[in-house]
Scaffold this active site. Structure first.
Site, PDB file in Angstrom:
ATOM      1  N   ASN A  33       0.607  -1.303   0.232  1.00 48.91           N
ATOM      2  CA  ASN A  33       0.128  -0.010   0.080  1.00 48.91           C
ATOM      3  C   ASN A  33       0.864   1.183   0.084  1.00 48.91           C
ATOM      4  OD1 ASN A  33       0.548   0.835   2.760  1.00 48.91           O
ATOM      5  ND2 ASN A  33      -0.552  -1.039   3.338  1.00 48.91           N
ATOM      6  N   ASP A  75      -4.224  -6.253   4.697  1.00 53.35           N
ATOM      7  CA  ASP A  75      -5.572  -6.990   5.291  1.00 53.35           C
ATOM      8  C   ASP A  75      -5.455  -8.657   4.778  1.00 53.35           C
ATOM      9  OD1 ASP A  75      -6.666  -4.784   6.536  1.00 53.35           O
ATOM     10  OD2 ASP A  75      -7.714  -4.364   4.690  1.00 53.35           O
ATOM     11  N   LYS A  85       9.072 -17.246 -10.184  1.00 49.64           N
ATOM     12  CA  LYS A  85       8.440 -16.017 -10.985  1.00 49.64           C
ATOM     13  C   LYS A  85       7.262 -16.327 -11.711  1.00 49.64           C
ATOM     14  CE  LYS A  85       9.254 -11.890 -13.549  1.00 49.64           C
ATOM     15  NZ  LYS A  85      10.060 -11.267 -14.450  1.00 49.64           N
ATOM     16  N   PRO A 123      -3.256 -11.893   9.776  1.00 51.02           N
ATOM     17  CA  PRO A 123      -3.547 -11.824  11.302  1.00 51.02           C
ATOM     18  C   PRO A 123      -3.745 -10.379  11.475  1.00 51.02           C
ATOM     19  CG  PRO A 123      -1.195 -11.992  11.109  1.00 51.02           C
ATOM     20  CD  PRO A 123      -1.893 -12.440   9.645  1.00 51.02           C
ATOM     21  N   PHE A 144      -4.748   3.010  14.704  1.00 52.81           N
ATOM     22  CA  PHE A 144      -4.941   3.914  13.659  1.00 52.81           C
ATOM     23  C   PHE A 144      -6.158   3.612  12.468  1.00 52.81           C
ATOM     24  CE2 PHE A 144      -1.419   6.162  15.122  1.00 52.81           C
ATOM     25  CZ  PHE A 144      -1.512   7.309  14.375  1.00 52.81           C
ATOM     26  N   LYS A 184     -11.934  -3.906  17.710  1.00 54.32           N
ATOM     27  CA  LYS A 184     -10.767  -4.256  17.918  1.00 54.32           C
ATOM     28  C   LYS A 184     -10.505  -4.271  19.429  1.00 54.32           C
ATOM     29  CE  LYS A 184      -9.422  -3.953  13.637  1.00 54.32           C
ATOM     30  NZ  LYS A 184      -9.182  -5.038  12.515  1.00 54.32           N
TER      31      LYS A 184
END
Length: 413
Positions: A214, A282, A292, A310, A330, A348
């Site tokens: 990300n 995620d 490859k 996890p 966060f 959470k």
């Protein structure tokens, strides 16, 4: 308020020299006295009058000024301080420091000092990447010089990359952390507290070449680690892959995948505070290829089967004998940020959530600024838009207040 510490700030040439004015102001707010040494290059961008007005001290420029040498010789100037910092540190002054040159007041002070030295580099990305600059930095680090930054982003020259001067709040945090070694333990509010901070993205391999990732830069997590170290905490810093240098004053553990990060976090237990600023993927590939994946003419694209990673925040926040007293997550959201963050905190099981909008165009991922919604059991509080270093300092202050209040309540029982 009498200054507890005194530093010498050397300002070398470069457009980033204008940030030295804000740096002086922030240092003074922290009770740190500042004497400025201004190079000829630095004087092209900021004036001695501005520096003197903010520092409330004489500004030193000329090695051969008889008046200055009589009032404050360069040897005394180099030693009557707790620390010397060069900000901005140009490629030129880094090269001179490496070679041990002393051809002006700034380099003479640096060569004559017996105090800790820090540098905050600022230069064009190509100058930063040049082998000569990197070799100079390696030599200076071997000599014990601490390096702050630089940051990544757009530059005055129109290019983009590493080379931007760290923000003043980041530099102040690093200075405070460096000065903490000479402070009495009782002067640091988080002395004796153990803190875990995660940062950056995770990379989930597809094959030996490709991975899922990300846009996280790691800047916010890095700033939090530095800010907490400055408050006296013993920080274990678990970072995914980033281009940022390891923060000073902390124990850094480099990881790649979400599973690696969870393992490192569990190994760091027990801690008093756990802060999960990392943008953990995620999902990961259910079955990573050892070879490859090759594109075959006329063949269909391969199907990638994903499996859930996890949940690090939920795992550490779960009730257990080792659960930290304060678990902070966060929430990087797009749309209905506060509502989603409130739901995430409950789901959470963490104590606080720092929520931000990472929609395209906000510049949060990879940028230097952040706008935080601070979510607790009692509701949501909107923090002003500010630098990530300022967000880190604000969070560190909240943590200090939390433990002071906790200690107060226990003392009444």
């Amino acid at each position: 308020m009498a200054a507890q510490h005194r530093i010498v700030l050397i300002i070398s040439g470069g457009i980033a020299a204008y940030k030295s004015l804000e740096l002086i102001r922030r240092l003074k707010e922290k009770g740190i006295a500042v004497r400025c040494v201004l190079t000829k290059g630095g004087a092209q961008f900021v004036t001695p009058l501005s520096l003197a007005a903010l520092s409330e001290e004489k500004v030193y420029q000329d090695l051969f000024s008889l008046t200055d040498e009589q009032e404050m010789g360069h040897i005394q100037l180099s030693r009557q301080a707790d620390l010397i910092i060069v900000a901005p540190a140009s490629a030129d002054i880094l090269a001179k420091m490496t070679a041990g040159l002393a051809d002006d007041l700034a380099t003479t002070v640096l060569l004559a000092t017996d105090k800790p030295v820090m540098v905050a580099p600022a230069m064009n990305v190509r100058m930063w990447d040049h082998p000569a600059t990197q070799a100079n930095l390696a030599i200076l680090k071997d000599r014990g010089v601490s390096v702050i930054g630089p940051n990544e982003g757009p530059m005055a020259c129109g290019e983009f990359g590493l080379g931007r001067l760290s923000e003043p709040a980041e530099i102040v945090s690093a200075i405070q952390a460096a000065l903490s070694d000479s402070s009495a333990p009782s002067e640091k509010p988080l002395n004796g507290r153990k803190v875990l901070v995660t940062s950056g993205p995770t990379h989930e391999p597809i094959d030996p070449v490709r991975y899922i990732a990300n846009r996280s830069s790691g800047k916010q997590g890095h700033a939090i680690a530095v800010a907490l170290a400055a408050q006296g905490a013993s920080v274990t810093f678990v970072s995914g892959p980033t281009n940022l240098p390891d923060p000073t004053g902390v124990t850094t553990v480099r990881v790649e995948t979400a599973q690696d990060m969870l393992t490192a976090c569990q190994a760091a237990q027990p801690v008093d505070v756990a802060i999960f600023a990392a943008a953990v993927a995620d999902w990961r590939i259910a079955s990573q290829s050892d070879l490859k994946l090759k594109k075959q003419d006329g063949a269909e694209c391969p199907t990638l089967t994903l499996t859930e990673n996890p949940d690090i925040l939920k795992t550490i926040a779960a009730p257990s004998p080792d659960r930290p007293a304060l678990v902070i997550g966060f929430a990087a959201e797009t749309g209905s940020v506060i509502e989603k963050a409130i739901a995430k905190r409950a789901r959470k099981g963490c104590d606080w959530i720092l929520a931000n909008d990472v929609s395209l165009g906000t510049g949060t991922f990879g940028g230097d600024n952040n706008t935080i919604h601070f979510i607790t059991q009692t509701g949501a509080e909107d923090w002003p838009a500010q630098s990530k270093a300022a967000v880190a300092a604000t969070l560190a202050d909240r943590i200090v207040v939390y433990f002071k209040a906790d200690a107060g309540s226990k003392s009444k029982k």
